[in-house]
Design a protein around this motif. Sequence first.
Motif, PDB file in Angstrom:
ATOM      1  N   LEU A 193      -7.292   1.014   5.837  1.00 41.98           N
ATOM      2  CA  LEU A 193      -6.260   0.096   5.365  1.00 41.98           C
ATOM      3  C   LEU A 193      -5.383   0.741   4.292  1.00 41.98           C
ATOM      4  O   LEU A 193      -4.160   0.558   4.290  1.00 41.98           O
ATOM      5  N   ALA A 194      -5.992   1.484   3.405  1.00 46.37           N
ATOM      6  CA  ALA A 194      -5.207   2.203   2.396  1.00 46.37           C
ATOM      7  C   ALA A 194      -4.335   3.261   3.065  1.00 46.37           C
ATOM      8  O   ALA A 194      -3.183   3.470   2.672  1.00 46.37           O
ATOM      9  N   LYS A 195      -4.864   3.904   4.072  1.00 44.59           N
ATOM     10  CA  LYS A 195      -4.098   4.908   4.811  1.00 44.59           C
ATOM     11  C   LYS A 195      -2.893   4.273   5.494  1.00 44.59           C
ATOM     12  O   LYS A 195      -1.798   4.849   5.494  1.00 44.59           O
ATOM     13  N   GLU A 196      -3.061   3.089   6.066  1.00 49.06           N
ATOM     14  CA  GLU A 196      -1.948   2.411   6.735  1.00 49.06           C
ATOM     15  C   GLU A 196      -0.851   2.049   5.738  1.00 49.06           C
ATOM     16  O   GLU A 196       0.349   2.185   6.033  1.00 49.06           O
ATOM     17  N   TRP A 197      -1.249   1.563   4.547  1.00 44.28           N
ATOM     18  CA  TRP A 197      -0.258   1.280   3.500  1.00 44.28           C
ATOM     19  C   TRP A 197       0.472   2.558   3.097  1.00 44.28           C
ATOM     20  O   TRP A 197       1.717   2.583   2.998  1.00 44.28           O
ATOM     21  N   TYR A 198      -0.263   3.629   2.883  1.00 41.09           N
ATOM     22  CA  TYR A 198       0.348   4.882   2.443  1.00 41.09           C
ATOM     23  C   TYR A 198       1.258   5.449   3.527  1.00 41.09           C
ATOM     24  O   TYR A 198       2.315   6.012   3.217  1.00 41.09           O
ATOM     25  N   ALA A 199       0.886   5.294   4.787  1.00 41.12           N
ATOM     26  CA  ALA A 199       1.724   5.780   5.885  1.00 41.12           C
ATOM     27  C   ALA A 199       3.073   5.070   5.886  1.00 41.12           C
ATOM     28  O   ALA A 199       4.119   5.694   6.126  1.00 41.12           O
ATOM     29  N   ARG A 200       3.069   3.765   5.603  1.00 42.97           N
ATOM     30  CA  ARG A 200       4.337   3.030   5.520  1.00 42.97           C
ATOM     31  C   ARG A 200       5.185   3.542   4.364  1.00 42.97           C
ATOM     32  O   ARG A 200       6.405   3.715   4.485  1.00 42.97           O
ATOM     33  N   LEU A 201       4.533   3.760   3.230  1.00 40.50           N
ATOM     34  CA  LEU A 201       5.252   4.255   2.063  1.00 40.50           C
ATOM     35  C   LEU A 201       5.766   5.670   2.297  1.00 40.50           C
ATOM     36  O   LEU A 201       6.921   6.000   2.003  1.00 40.50           O
ATOM     37  N   LYS A 202       4.915   6.490   2.863  1.00 45.52           N
ATOM     38  CA  LYS A 202       5.235   7.892   3.111  1.00 45.52           C
ATOM     39  C   LYS A 202       6.394   8.046   4.104  1.00 45.52           C
ATOM     40  O   LYS A 202       7.117   9.050   4.076  1.00 45.52           O
ATOM     41  N   SER A 203       6.567   7.057   4.965  1.00 42.28           N
ATOM     42  CA  SER A 203       7.610   7.117   5.990  1.00 42.28           C
ATOM     43  C   SER A 203       8.987   6.716   5.462  1.00 42.28           C
ATOM     44  O   SER A 203       9.992   6.873   6.169  1.00 42.28           O
TER      45      SER A 203
END
Length: 229
Positions: free
Chosen positions: A193-203
């Motif tokens: 879940l943290a990875k999914e949040w970071y992926a959105r931010l990173k994109s």
Amino acid sequence: MSSLTYRLYHHPLDPPSRRVRLALAEKAVVCDFVVEKPWDPSADFLALNPSGEVPVLALEQSGERQILADAQAICEYLDETHAAETLLGKDPVARAEVRRLIGWFDRKFQNEVTVPLLGEKAMKRLTNSGEPDSQIIRAGCHNIHGHLDYIAWLTERRNWLAGDALTFADLAAGAQLSIIDYLGDVPWDQHILAKEWYARLKSRPSFRTILGDHIAGFPPPRHYADLDF
């Protein structure tokens, strides 16, 4: 009247500097960047900020210059002076929550994760101040799990960390985590879940310059700039 120009004095491995860089990009502010070593500040930089701390934002117009220091002060200045969507929150309660989470990542995450990992794995080498302490590194690697769990808990209940919209809280967390990710020490596969949040931010486009950072002698892992990591 001449246009206002911006110059940010920063260091790529400084989380508050990264937060301001992200804020500038989110606000679409064109800015010049000057790298300063906070552990060995130049005389010119000390004249701007006697504390020697980055980030510092210099504003110049018609031969006059204003100096802003401290990441939170700079970010709030940008929020107040640019018409783009607020990153601080639309009401007092929302702003209080954003500031609470900024404090969490700027102090708690910084002290429990960034200082142990960045300090031992990078700063000691950059400052020629001894060999890394493996016990301190292990402590930082242990501590990060609780913070990733907290990010997951928040994003299960909200669209972004502080609420429905992206805020400075997300940028503060992303600034810290992007540095630990640069070191290759974020256990993403254990915290989906943290990875999914970071992926959105990173994109987000604002992250492009962060993902382009390359510090001499410290190449990032292969996944660092990969949006599908």
